[in-house]
Design a protein around this motif. Sequence first.
Motif, PDB file in Angstrom:
ATOM      1  N   ASP A  26      59.078 -98.704 101.008  1.00 16.80           N
ATOM      2  CA  ASP A  26      59.963 -97.584 101.494  1.00 16.80           C
ATOM      3  C   ASP A  26      59.621 -96.464 101.598  1.00 16.80           C
ATOM      4  O   ASP A  26      58.640 -95.875 101.100  1.00 16.80           O
ATOM      5  CB  ASP A  26      61.329 -97.372 100.834  1.00 16.80           C
ATOM      6  CG  ASP A  26      62.352 -98.670 100.770  1.00 16.80           C
ATOM      7  OD1 ASP A  26      61.979 -99.534 101.496  1.00 16.80           O
ATOM      8  OD2 ASP A  26      63.254 -98.740  99.878  1.00 16.80           O
ATOM      9  N   VAL A  27      60.072 -95.611 102.946  1.00 17.17           N
ATOM     10  CA  VAL A  27      59.693 -94.610 103.309  1.00 17.17           C
ATOM     11  C   VAL A  27      60.917 -93.433 103.483  1.00 17.17           C
ATOM     12  O   VAL A  27      61.604 -93.766 104.069  1.00 17.17           O
ATOM     13  CB  VAL A  27      58.719 -94.462 104.753  1.00 17.17           C
ATOM     14  CG1 VAL A  27      58.565 -93.009 105.237  1.00 17.17           C
ATOM     15  CG2 VAL A  27      57.454 -95.232 104.520  1.00 17.17           C
ATOM     16  N   THR A  29      61.588 -89.625 104.828  1.00 17.12           N
ATOM     17  CA  THR A  29      61.093 -88.319 105.479  1.00 17.12           C
ATOM     18  C   THR A  29      62.028 -87.036 105.093  1.00 17.12           C
ATOM     19  O   THR A  29      63.303 -87.196 104.872  1.00 17.12           O
ATOM     20  CB  THR A  29      61.062 -88.410 107.008  1.00 17.12           C
ATOM     21  OG1 THR A  29      62.358 -88.512 107.597  1.00 17.12           O
ATOM     22  CG2 THR A  29      60.133 -89.675 107.323  1.00 17.12           C
ATOM     23  N   TYR A  92      49.942 -96.230 102.529  1.00 17.58           N
ATOM     24  CA  TYR A  92      51.139 -95.634 101.876  1.00 17.58           C
ATOM     25  C   TYR A  92      52.334 -96.341 102.257  1.00 17.58           C
ATOM     26  O   TYR A  92      53.021 -96.824 101.365  1.00 17.58           O
ATOM     27  CB  TYR A  92      51.000 -94.280 101.942  1.00 17.58           C
ATOM     28  CG  TYR A  92      49.675 -93.528 101.099  1.00 17.58           C
ATOM     29  CD1 TYR A  92      49.710 -93.467 100.011  1.00 17.58           C
ATOM     30  CD2 TYR A  92      48.831 -93.005 102.191  1.00 17.58           C
ATOM     31  CE1 TYR A  92      48.665 -92.732  99.341  1.00 17.58           C
ATOM     32  CE2 TYR A  92      47.812 -92.466 101.353  1.00 17.58           C
ATOM     33  CZ  TYR A  92      47.577 -92.275 100.062  1.00 17.58           C
ATOM     34  OH  TYR A  92      46.607 -91.581  99.560  1.00 17.58           O
ATOM     35  N   PHE A  93      52.631 -96.290 103.770  1.00 16.98           N
ATOM     36  CA  PHE A  93      53.846 -96.801 104.251  1.00 16.98           C
ATOM     37  C   PHE A  93      54.042 -98.179 104.040  1.00 16.98           C
ATOM     38  O   PHE A  93      55.249 -98.517 104.111  1.00 16.98           O
ATOM     39  CB  PHE A  93      53.952 -96.365 105.617  1.00 16.98           C
ATOM     40  CG  PHE A  93      53.938 -94.852 105.961  1.00 16.98           C
ATOM     41  CD1 PHE A  93      54.302 -93.895 104.823  1.00 16.98           C
ATOM     42  CD2 PHE A  93      53.540 -94.136 107.094  1.00 16.98           C
ATOM     43  CE1 PHE A  93      54.017 -92.607 104.956  1.00 16.98           C
ATOM     44  CE2 PHE A  93      53.528 -93.097 107.469  1.00 16.98           C
ATOM     45  CZ  PHE A  93      53.986 -92.075 106.450  1.00 16.98           C
ATOM     46  N   SER A  99      57.036 -93.774  99.725  1.00 16.40           N
ATOM     47  CA  SER A  99      56.468 -92.686 100.146  1.00 16.40           C
ATOM     48  C   SER A  99      57.653 -91.664 100.546  1.00 16.40           C
ATOM     49  O   SER A  99      58.708 -92.073 101.222  1.00 16.40           O
ATOM     50  CB  SER A  99      55.717 -93.189 101.723  1.00 16.40           C
ATOM     51  OG  SER A  99      54.703 -93.993 101.222  1.00 16.40           O
ATOM     52  N   VAL A 101      57.661 -87.829 102.396  1.00 20.86           N
ATOM     53  CA  VAL A 101      56.851 -87.273 103.404  1.00 20.86           C
ATOM     54  C   VAL A 101      57.664 -85.926 103.902  1.00 20.86           C
ATOM     55  O   VAL A 101      58.816 -85.885 104.515  1.00 20.86           O
ATOM     56  CB  VAL A 101      56.750 -87.959 104.581  1.00 20.86           C
ATOM     57  CG1 VAL A 101      55.801 -87.120 105.692  1.00 20.86           C
ATOM     58  CG2 VAL A 101      56.013 -89.383 104.480  1.00 20.86           C
ATOM     59  N   LEU A 111      54.682 -92.858 111.716  1.00 21.36           N
ATOM     60  CA  LEU A 111      55.863 -93.065 110.805  1.00 21.36           C
ATOM     61  C   LEU A 111      56.437 -94.710 111.031  1.00 21.36           C
ATOM     62  O   LEU A 111      56.572 -94.986 112.125  1.00 21.36           O
ATOM     63  CB  LEU A 111      56.934 -92.070 110.794  1.00 21.36           C
ATOM     64  CG  LEU A 111      56.790 -90.763 110.250  1.00 21.36           C
ATOM     65  CD1 LEU A 111      57.861 -90.054 110.771  1.00 21.36           C
ATOM     66  CD2 LEU A 111      56.616 -90.714 108.835  1.00 21.36           C
ATOM     67  N   ARG A 115      63.068 -96.376 108.245  1.00 23.00           N
ATOM     68  CA  ARG A 115      63.009 -95.379 106.963  1.00 23.00           C
ATOM     69  C   ARG A 115      64.195 -94.755 106.937  1.00 23.00           C
ATOM     70  O   ARG A 115      65.059 -94.626 107.559  1.00 23.00           O
ATOM     71  CB  ARG A 115      61.686 -94.355 107.473  1.00 23.00           C
ATOM     72  CG  ARG A 115      62.056 -93.540 108.895  1.00 23.00           C
ATOM     73  CD  ARG A 115      61.014 -92.597 109.076  1.00 23.00           C
ATOM     74  NE  ARG A 115      61.314 -92.136 110.427  1.00 23.00           N
ATOM     75  CZ  ARG A 115      60.920 -92.043 111.409  1.00 23.00           C
ATOM     76  NH1 ARG A 115      60.280 -93.121 112.082  1.00 23.00           N
ATOM     77  NH2 ARG A 115      61.284 -91.398 112.740  1.00 23.00           N
TER      78      ARG A 115
END
Length: 149
Positions: A26-27, A29, A92-93, A99, A101, A111, A115
């Motif tokens: 999971d990301v 931002t 990473y992603f 992550s 960011v 990206l 997300r």
Amino acid sequence: MKIQLRSPEETKTLGQRIAKLLHPGDVITLEGQLGAGKTTFTKGIASGLEVKRHITSPTFTIVKEYRGKMPLYHMDVYRLEDSLEDIGFDEYFHGNGVSVVEWAGFIEPFLPENRLDISIQYTDNEDIREIDLYPRGSHFEQVVSELHG
């Protein structure tokens, strides 16, 4: 979804609640002015992932890695503003951790499509922050829905 938070503790608590709904890969931002609470929010994510180390902004290292119930990759990509340098974001992603960011707009081309975008803004009352959650993809729509419920 828009949320008002009245203290750094509430910001951390929101991060903890979100962390409990996250999966490897999971990301998240984070966008917002300097001092708005991006790192404070990340401390909440870390707490929710049971990270024991002290969380600090990775401004001068770009990425800090922490161990918890799953890895946390905390990135501050502000210094990459005009370079579009790929420092191995895919590892990473699409890895086995979460992550987070900060200043993610500077690396938009790297990206993933799915997300959770979060904007943290000051309000007229300097103690209150306004948080906007923008889920991208069904998993993050579910995360936001569970927060709201």
